[in-house]
Enzyme design. Structure first.
Site, PDB file in Angstrom:
ATOM      1  N   GLU A  93      39.580  36.692  30.260  1.00  0.00           N
ATOM      2  CA  GLU A  93      39.020  37.668  29.341  1.00  0.00           C
ATOM      3  C   GLU A  93      39.989  37.995  28.219  1.00  0.00           C
ATOM      4  O   GLU A  93      41.192  37.877  28.360  1.00  0.00           O
ATOM      5  CB  GLU A  93      38.660  38.938  30.088  1.00  0.00           C
ATOM      6  N   CYS A 112      43.573  41.305  22.232  1.00  0.00           N
ATOM      7  CA  CYS A 112      44.401  41.386  23.428  1.00  0.00           C
ATOM      8  C   CYS A 112      44.137  40.120  24.239  1.00  0.00           C
ATOM      9  O   CYS A 112      43.018  39.892  24.692  1.00  0.00           O
ATOM     10  CB  CYS A 112      43.978  42.646  24.173  1.00  0.00           C
ATOM     11  N   CYS A 119      47.530  37.267  38.105  1.00  0.00           N
ATOM     12  CA  CYS A 119      48.958  37.551  37.899  1.00  0.00           C
ATOM     13  C   CYS A 119      49.610  37.728  39.255  1.00  0.00           C
ATOM     14  O   CYS A 119      49.026  38.330  40.161  1.00  0.00           O
ATOM     15  CB  CYS A 119      49.131  38.829  37.073  1.00  0.00           C
ATOM     16  N   CYS A 123      51.403  44.584  40.264  1.00  0.00           N
ATOM     17  CA  CYS A 123      51.476  46.038  40.031  1.00  0.00           C
ATOM     18  C   CYS A 123      50.228  46.665  40.658  1.00  0.00           C
ATOM     19  O   CYS A 123      49.109  46.229  40.382  1.00  0.00           O
ATOM     20  CB  CYS A 123      51.536  46.334  38.536  1.00  0.00           C
ATOM     21  N   CYS A 126      46.959  47.772  38.645  1.00  0.00           N
ATOM     22  CA  CYS A 126      46.408  46.818  37.685  1.00  0.00           C
ATOM     23  C   CYS A 126      45.409  45.890  38.384  1.00  0.00           C
ATOM     24  O   CYS A 126      45.734  45.275  39.399  1.00  0.00           O
ATOM     25  CB  CYS A 126      47.559  46.012  37.080  1.00  0.00           C
ATOM     26  N   CYS A 343      43.322  45.632  32.069  1.00  0.00           N
ATOM     27  CA  CYS A 343      43.374  44.194  32.285  1.00  0.00           C
ATOM     28  C   CYS A 343      42.701  43.779  33.594  1.00  0.00           C
ATOM     29  O   CYS A 343      42.819  44.430  34.613  1.00  0.00           O
ATOM     30  CB  CYS A 343      44.784  43.643  32.133  1.00  0.00           C
TER      31      CYS A 343
HETATM   32  N1  SAH Z   1      51.771  41.496  32.342  1.00  0.00           N
HETATM   33  C1  SAH Z   1      52.192  42.079  31.137  1.00  0.00           C
HETATM   34  C2  SAH Z   1      51.130  42.120  30.066  1.00  0.00           C
HETATM   35  C3  SAH Z   1      49.723  42.426  30.498  1.00  0.00           C
HETATM   36  S1  SAH Z   1      49.389  44.054  31.092  1.00  0.00           S
HETATM   37  C4  SAH Z   1      52.730  43.461  31.363  1.00  0.00           C
HETATM   38  O1  SAH Z   1      52.590  43.972  32.466  1.00  0.00           O
HETATM   39  O2  SAH Z   1      53.343  43.986  30.443  1.00  0.00           O
HETATM   40  C5  SAH Z   1      49.351  45.041  29.616  1.00  0.00           C
HETATM   41  C6  SAH Z   1      49.611  46.520  29.848  1.00  0.00           C
HETATM   42  O3  SAH Z   1      48.489  47.142  30.500  1.00  0.00           O
HETATM   43  C7  SAH Z   1      50.818  46.753  30.729  1.00  0.00           C
HETATM   44  O4  SAH Z   1      51.662  47.729  30.169  1.00  0.00           O
HETATM   45  C8  SAH Z   1      50.165  47.226  32.009  1.00  0.00           C
HETATM   46  O5  SAH Z   1      51.052  47.959  32.787  1.00  0.00           O
HETATM   47  C9  SAH Z   1      48.985  48.005  31.513  1.00  0.00           C
HETATM   48  N2  SAH Z   1      47.954  48.261  32.540  1.00  0.00           N
HETATM   49  C10 SAH Z   1      47.633  47.511  33.604  1.00  0.00           C
HETATM   50  N3  SAH Z   1      46.658  48.086  34.329  1.00  0.00           N
HETATM   51  C11 SAH Z   1      46.353  49.247  33.735  1.00  0.00           C
HETATM   52  C12 SAH Z   1      45.423  50.308  34.015  1.00  0.00           C
HETATM   53  N4  SAH Z   1      44.624  50.269  35.080  1.00  0.00           N
HETATM   54  N5  SAH Z   1      45.394  51.369  33.167  1.00  0.00           N
HETATM   55  C13 SAH Z   1      46.196  51.405  32.078  1.00  0.00           C
HETATM   56  N6  SAH Z   1      47.084  50.437  31.753  1.00  0.00           N
HETATM   57  C14 SAH Z   1      47.182  49.381  32.579  1.00  0.00           C
HETATM   58 FE1  SF4 Z   2      50.684  41.465  36.037  1.00  0.00          FE
HETATM   59 FE2  SF4 Z   2      49.082  43.548  35.685  1.00  0.00          FE
HETATM   60 FE3  SF4 Z   2      51.625  43.946  36.375  1.00  0.00          FE
HETATM   61 FE4  SF4 Z   2      51.042  43.057  33.884  1.00  0.00          FE
HETATM   62  S1  SF4 Z   2      50.486  45.032  34.777  1.00  0.00           S
HETATM   63  S2  SF4 Z   2      52.638  42.282  35.298  1.00  0.00           S
HETATM   64  S3  SF4 Z   2      49.243  41.769  34.351  1.00  0.00           S
HETATM   65  S4  SF4 Z   2      50.079  42.905  37.637  1.00  0.00           S
END
Ligand code: SAH
Ligand code: SF4
Length: 356
Positions: A93, A112, A119, A123, A126, A343
């Protein structure tokens, strides 16, 4: 053998291929313009190229490595979420956000984009992280997703002006495709965006930050910090156990010094987990005096996970606290909430729909 993806070729390789066909160099420049900067969706549609050239291109190269599956609009059409199907059936996406011109800022359209299907960082807040890693995307797939969105946006009169690597995946866990696509986006013979219009976001993969400093041409760097102390960050960004905060900050400082660019630190606001004013104080103290900017991200709830969003007035209090240390701090707007623009979420939906 499957035909090679056209987007896998560097512009210099395209020029060499055209020359090897016995054609003049201007045909190569024309072809690159068609491919990277026009709404054409096939070699066939490149109408001022000779028939024979179009035929040979079609025989030797794949025009696009992905097909648009779903486009979902939100925010009255200013946000459009694209879901793509890759050749092996995997879904990915990209979210496109349009910001109309205001009295103080010019019009912009930010895309984006994703670098991995899933991934592995994991986290817990996420949706991409919760689903795990399916596979890396190729350079051509990363580039093709941008071109596909660019063409579709052109059809509604918009031009993608900014790119952020904040979709699915950890860009530096797919380093070559990330660096290769950055190169293509900034190359004047390809997409041709200025380096200041491209931002790579990482959860803190130190060797990746160092490689981007060496080979990234000076694009913007965003670091997903989410906590100013290791004991909190270990639980939110699991690779912190491998590269703890001190190492990530040292690499980011190196990046800022080398490129002269301010690093942006992302901080998702999770109620009672990382949002106390004590942590705001520590965050301010940690970043004071650095070339840094903090971006607070309101949490986008994921069904079934254990986190809650920080209330808005508390986000503002946290922000003021960080600013008192002289560190610039802003709150990200919450575009695309209604289409689940955090994401991984649309993909999670679509996977469920196909599973049923
Ligand atoms: N993996 C990379 C880039 C993709 S995530 C990273 O972690 O930086 C892009 C941003 O979206 C990151 O800062 C991530 O922590 C944030 N993100 C992920 N899940 C989220 C959620 N449920 N609500 C708000 N931000 C979120
Ligand atoms: Fe991976 Fe989501 Fe963590 Fe970014 S925020 S590193 S996409 S698990």
């Amino acid at each position: 053998m499957a035909a090679e993806a056209f987007a896998a070729l560097e512009p210099a390789e395209v020029m060499a291929w055209v020359e090897a066909q016995g054609l003049p160099a201007y045909r190569g420049t024309q072809l690159l313009r068609w491919f990277y900067r026009s709404p054409a969706t096939s070699f066939e549609a490149m109408t001022n190229l000779p028939d024979e050239l179009r035929r040979r291109l079609g025989a030797e190269f794949t025009f696009a490595t992905l097909a648009p599956a779903v486009v979902r609009p939100a925010d009255g059409g200013d946000t459009r979420k694209y879901l793509f199907r890759l050749a092996d059936g995997e879904l990915l996406e990209s979210v496109c956000m349009h910001y109309p011109r205001t009295a103080t800022s010019s019009e912009r359209t930010t895309l984006c984009l994703s670098t991995q299907v899933g991934c592995a960082v994991g986290c817990p807040f996420c949706a991409t992280g919760l689903a795990g890693l399916q596979r890396n995307m190729t350079t051509a797939e990363v580039v093709d997703q941008v071109l596909a969105v660019q063409r579709a946006e052109a059809a509604v009169g918009r031009r993608v002006s900014h790119l952020v690597y904040m979709g699915m995946g950890e860009p530096f866990n797919n380093l070559e495709a990330t660096l290769g696509s950055v190169r293509r986006f900034c190359d004047p013979l390809a997409v041709g965006l200025g380096v200041r219009r491209v931002t790579v976001s990482t959860s803190g993969v130190v060797p990746g930050i160092e490689a981007l400093a060496e080979r990234g041409g000076g694009v913007n760097l965003a670091v997903s910090l989410h906590a100013p102390i290791d004991e909190v960050r270990d639980a939110l960004v699991p690779i912190n156990r491998k590269w703890p905060i001190a190492r990530v900050l040292a690499a980011a400082e190196g990046y800022a010094r080398r490129t002269g660019r301010r690093v942006s630190y992302e901080y998702v606001m999770l109620r009672d987990r990382n949002d106390s004013l004590d942590l705001a104080e520590r965050l301010g103290a940690l970043l004071a005096g650095r070339l840094a900017h903090v971006n607070l991200i309101p949490y986008n709830a994921i069904p079934g996970d254990p986190f809650q969003a920080t209330p808005e007035d508390h986000i503002q209090a946290f922000r003021r606290c960080v600013r008192r240390h002289g560190v610039e701090c802003t709150v990200r707007d919450t575009r695309g909430r209604e289409i689940e623009a955090a994401c991984g979420q649309l993909r999670a939906d679509a996977m469920q729909a196909t599973a049923v």
